[in-house]
Design a protein around this motif. Sequence first.
Motif, short mmCIF file in Angstrom:
data_model
loop_
_atom_site.label_atom_id
_atom_site.label_comp_id
_atom_site.label_asym_id
_atom_site.label_seq_id
_atom_site.Cartn_x
_atom_site.Cartn_y
_atom_site.Cartn_z
N ASP A 95 30.63 51.95 10.53
CA ASP A 95 30.14 53.19 10.79
C ASP A 95 28.78 53.84 10.54
N HIS A 102 27.64 63.87 11.43
CA HIS A 102 27.07 62.44 11.92
C HIS A 102 25.63 62.57 12.55
N TYR A 152 25.20 57.19 12.38
CA TYR A 152 26.36 57.09 11.67
C TYR A 152 27.56 57.96 11.91
N ASP A 153 28.68 57.57 11.73
CA ASP A 153 29.78 58.46 11.96
C ASP A 153 30.11 59.02 10.25
#
Lengths: 252, 252
Positions: free
Chosen positions: B93, B63, B17-18
């Motif tokens: 994301d 992240h 994930y961002d």
Amino acid sequence: MQAKQERYMRVKMIVAYDGTNYCGWQIQPNGITIEQVLNEHLSRLLKEDIKVTGASRTDAGVHSLGNVCMFDTNTRMPAEKISYALNQKLPEDIVVVDSCEVSDDFHPRFSKSRKTYEYRILNARFRNPTRRLDTYFYHYPLDTEKMSEAAKYLIGEHDFASFCSANSQAQTTVRTIYDCTVSKAGDIITIRVTGNGFLYNMVRIIAGTLVKIGGSDMPADAMKDIIATTDRAAAGPTAPAHGLTMIGLKYE
Amino acid sequence: MQAKQERYMRVKMIVAYDGTNYCGWQIQPNGITIEQVLNEHLSRLLKEDIKVTGASRTDAGVHSLGNVCMFDTNTRMPAEKISYALNQKLPEDIVVVDSCEVSDDFHPRFSKSRKTYEYRILNARFRNPTRRLDTYFYHYPLDTEKMSEAAKYLIGEHDFASFCSANSQAQTTVRTIYDCTVSKAGDIITIRVTGNGFLYNMVRIIAGTLVKIGGSDMPADAMKDIIATTDRAAAGPTAPAHGLTMIGLKYE
């Protein structure tokens, strides 16, 4: 009049931006653009009506590390301080990397230059969420060596009509490419291309064509024939905008 | 009861994930978290109340390319298909990189593992807008070789109390670091560290300390003394969250 002439100067700026949240460079009615944000902040900072002229009118979603623009001003602020003052006010996705005074005959688009672009492909099994905005995700295997070989055929002066979008207004489709390389670091493939100018969507069509060759059984020298036909239908698809970054311009 | 037991399974997922738009991993009252988004989408997909347990409860802005979580389910959907079905629905994301069935005694946090994190620093004169969300911008010069030398002192079993935030609830501050390297590609410096576990903010304090050493006249072996004092005040500042990426976990 004398006093005003003494203060007049032409300023060149190098501008980096994340194009994700903008409708490209050029001012347009339906959304916010880089040009518009620069005009607004410069006008407020220098207390006069400023209009910038850009070198590369990048499309929506395209990024830049070194686009160039110029404007004329009567400010007494030294040209090299404008970048620092502007960066205090600009949103965090636009950065002015440099500002300096240039001669009156400088024009970012018409002065001769070498322009460099990079197109980045994330070639992996799964998307990488942290790089989703500056790489094009392509999950089928790509033969980077073959792409590299195919890229060499682009170097030189050619009629690049095969790599030009139908809605281009260019008077001639002849351009010179000085260099075009394909490299891989981790799962990111970078196509780097330098030329004296690019037709509308040309780098994205080059990227789409290299992906087509790298991901199929087409031989590397198919590129030679694609150039020779001067037919847009012979080349690959236009790769998505967000994989493209304007790297910079070097003026002669 | 027999039928229900036959269908029950524990599923392990690898999640990328961002972290920019999330208040970290763990569910909390004041904002959306990765854990919450996964619970909601899994519950809808599998039509039962699903609660995931994560390996690393990453902070807001941090992240991940390979965080691990598990959940128990009665679904008839094969475990390895869950990732594909989930990725159709998740926001762009968050990406589930893999899903598979694991034994009942697997626990992402308590099963022994080697955890790898990367901390990325953009060491340049100007910000790069396209990398502003996954690198820490530091514009003073950094001596990467000295940082690399200093990093070696961290390897081994040590009391890492100097690298632990005051609000940690850890019972012991002894951890083992298997490897810690500093490398540079272009203007991005990457600190990569692998260990059997990390204290609260430990990787970010390591990064802050390496930056402090690399950007000053402190010698590389100052790191040895910083570890020995077991005093948080001896180490450098906690580097910002957005430079940190959870790379992955390997279970024994």
